[in-house]
Design a protein around this motif. Structure first.
Motif, short mmCIF file in Angstrom:
data_model
loop_
_atom_site.label_atom_id
_atom_site.label_comp_id
_atom_site.label_asym_id
_atom_site.label_seq_id
_atom_site.Cartn_x
_atom_site.Cartn_y
_atom_site.Cartn_z
N GLN A 225 1.89 -15.33 0.61
CA GLN A 225 2.38 -13.97 0.89
C GLN A 225 1.91 -13.50 2.26
OE1 GLN A 225 2.28 -10.71 -2.17
NE2 GLN A 225 0.59 -9.95 -0.92
N LEU A 226 2.82 -12.86 3.00
CA LEU A 226 2.49 -12.32 4.32
C LEU A 226 2.99 -10.89 4.41
CD1 LEU A 226 1.39 -12.84 7.21
CD2 LEU A 226 3.71 -13.53 7.83
N ILE A 227 2.12 -9.99 4.85
CA ILE A 227 2.47 -8.58 5.05
C ILE A 227 2.02 -8.17 6.44
CG2 ILE A 227 2.22 -6.21 4.22
CD1 ILE A 227 1.45 -7.35 1.47
N LYS A 228 2.92 -7.56 7.20
CA LYS A 228 2.58 -7.05 8.52
C LYS A 228 3.18 -5.66 8.70
CE LYS A 228 0.35 -10.57 10.31
NZ LYS A 228 -1.06 -10.46 10.76
N SER A 229 2.39 -4.74 9.26
CA SER A 229 2.89 -3.41 9.58
C SER A 229 2.90 -3.22 11.09
CB SER A 229 2.03 -2.33 8.91
OG SER A 229 0.73 -2.31 9.49
N GLY A 230 3.80 -2.37 11.54
CA GLY A 230 3.90 -2.10 12.97
C GLY A 230 5.21 -1.43 13.27
N GLY B 76 0.77 -1.23 0.00
CA GLY B 76 0.00 0.00 0.00
C GLY B 76 0.81 1.28 0.00
N LEU B 77 2.12 1.18 0.18
CA LEU B 77 2.96 2.37 0.08
C LEU B 77 3.24 2.66 -1.39
CD1 LEU B 77 5.52 1.88 2.99
CD2 LEU B 77 3.26 2.94 3.02
N GLN B 78 3.07 3.91 -1.79
CA GLN B 78 3.14 4.25 -3.21
C GLN B 78 4.58 4.27 -3.71
OE1 GLN B 78 0.67 7.69 -4.01
NE2 GLN B 78 -0.87 7.00 -2.55
N LEU B 79 4.78 3.68 -4.88
CA LEU B 79 6.13 3.45 -5.38
C LEU B 79 6.93 4.73 -5.57
CD1 LEU B 79 5.59 0.57 -7.97
CD2 LEU B 79 6.70 0.43 -5.74
N TYR B 80 6.26 5.81 -5.97
CA TYR B 80 7.03 7.04 -6.20
C TYR B 80 7.45 7.73 -4.91
CZ TYR B 80 2.41 9.30 -5.65
OH TYR B 80 1.18 9.71 -5.20
N SER B 81 7.08 7.15 -3.76
CA SER B 81 7.48 7.72 -2.47
C SER B 81 8.65 6.97 -1.84
CB SER B 81 6.29 7.73 -1.51
OG SER B 81 5.28 8.59 -1.97
N TYR B 82 9.31 6.11 -2.63
CA TYR B 82 10.49 5.38 -2.14
C TYR B 82 11.76 6.13 -2.50
CZ TYR B 82 7.84 1.15 -1.00
OH TYR B 82 6.97 0.25 -0.45
N GLY B 83 12.74 6.03 -1.60
CA GLY B 83 14.07 6.55 -1.89
C GLY B 83 14.99 5.43 -2.34
N LYS C 169 -1.76 5.39 5.11
CA LYS C 169 -2.10 5.07 6.50
C LYS C 169 -3.25 4.07 6.56
CE LYS C 169 -0.66 9.57 8.38
NZ LYS C 169 -1.14 10.82 9.03
N GLU C 170 -4.23 4.26 5.69
CA GLU C 170 -5.38 3.36 5.65
C GLU C 170 -4.95 1.95 5.27
OE1 GLU C 170 -8.16 5.10 2.97
OE2 GLU C 170 -8.51 6.88 4.22
N TYR C 171 -4.05 1.86 4.30
CA TYR C 171 -3.56 0.55 3.88
C TYR C 171 -2.82 -0.16 5.01
CZ TYR C 171 -4.44 -0.70 -1.01
OH TYR C 171 -5.01 -1.14 -2.16
N LEU C 172 -1.97 0.58 5.70
CA LEU C 172 -1.17 -0.05 6.74
C LEU C 172 -2.03 -0.55 7.90
CD1 LEU C 172 2.14 2.01 6.92
CD2 LEU C 172 1.49 0.09 5.46
#
Length: 267
Positions: free
Chosen positions: A227-232, A122-129, A260-263
């Protein structure tokens, strides 16, 4: 004659594109680059679907004996299969340029890479460094230059994708010195191990970038059915069992509302 560099995607033998499969069918020699990443299935699964014998090209073959593979491409169609996308690792650029320098015709057939598939969190690709790699620490080698790139990304509010180390067909120092072809068992860094190393570097650098309260996302086996995804926070993710390989870790930068909603989904 053509050298085909073919991306396989991230999951199993069925992730190959139609173009990639058609190219493989034409080749007299088919190699699988087998040390920068892994698929979730055995080589036999690929051989059955592709109807070709596949030679696993380990680090030694790719770095020391690449010319032998290229020799075949001078006379026949040859395929080099790569997990993910063809240019997801610098090793493949070297192989590509070697072929061009020998005037071998090269056709690249792309596929999904972890560099894009992480968007599943859910994090947008153009916001990566800058993307970083976190290597396994040893008693005598504990590099920390990757930490400075996280600091740089954070200063711009950008997320950091951390690719975690893979050790396949590696030799111990003793066996290297004695020139014995004895290899260590494969090792795949977990999200938990990566966080432990980040905490160690944070303790030394003291820039408050990778603290227990830092928001992050752990991902495992991206692109597969398991696939497993966890945020925290990093301290929370350190206690999660992410299961088998491969893992990667994202250090979050500034978040938009949709992110934020995705996470919250993966919390």
């Amino acid at each position: 004659m053509v050298l085909y560099l073919i991306g396989l995607g991230l999951c199993d033998e069925k992730d190959i594109t139609v173009r990639g499969l058609e190219a493989i069918k034409k080749c007299s020699h088919v190699y699988l680059e087998g040390y920068t990443s892994i698929l979730s299935v055995d080589v036999e699964n690929l051989e059955k679907l592709y109807s070709k014998k596949i030679i696993v090209a380990d680090r030694d073959m790719m770095e020391s004996n690449a010319e032998e593979i290229l020799d075949h491409a001078v006379e026949d169609d040859v395929a080099m299969l790569v997990v993910g996308d063809v240019f997801g690792a610098t090793t493949h650029y070297d192989f590509y340029t070697r072929a061009l320098n020998r005037s071998i015709k090269v056709e690249v057939i792309h596929n999904t890479s972890i560099l894009t598939a992480v968007s599943a969190c859910g994090l947008q690709l153009y916001s990566y460094g800058q993307t970083i790699s976190i290597p396994f620490f040893s008693e005598t080698w504990r590099p920390d230059s990757f930490y400075d790139k996280i600091v740089f990304n954070k200063s711009g509010g950008l997320h950091t994708l951390c690719l975690l180390d893979i050790k396949v067909k590696e030799q111990s120092i003793e066996n290297l010195l004695k020139r014995r072809k004895i290899y260590e068992p494969p090792r795949y860094m977990t999200v938990n191990e990566a966080i432990e190393q980040l905490f160690e570097v944070e303790e030394k650098k003291q820039k408050k970038i990778c603290t227990p309260d830092t928001l992050a996302i752990g991902l495992a086996r991206v692109g597969t059915k398991s696939q497993l995804i966890k945020s925290g926070t990093l301290s929370e993710l350190k206690e999660v069992d992410f299961g088998g390989p491969l893992h990667c870790l994202i250090i979050a930068g500034d978040l938009q509302e949709t992110e934020k909603e995705y996470l919250e989904i993966w919390k």
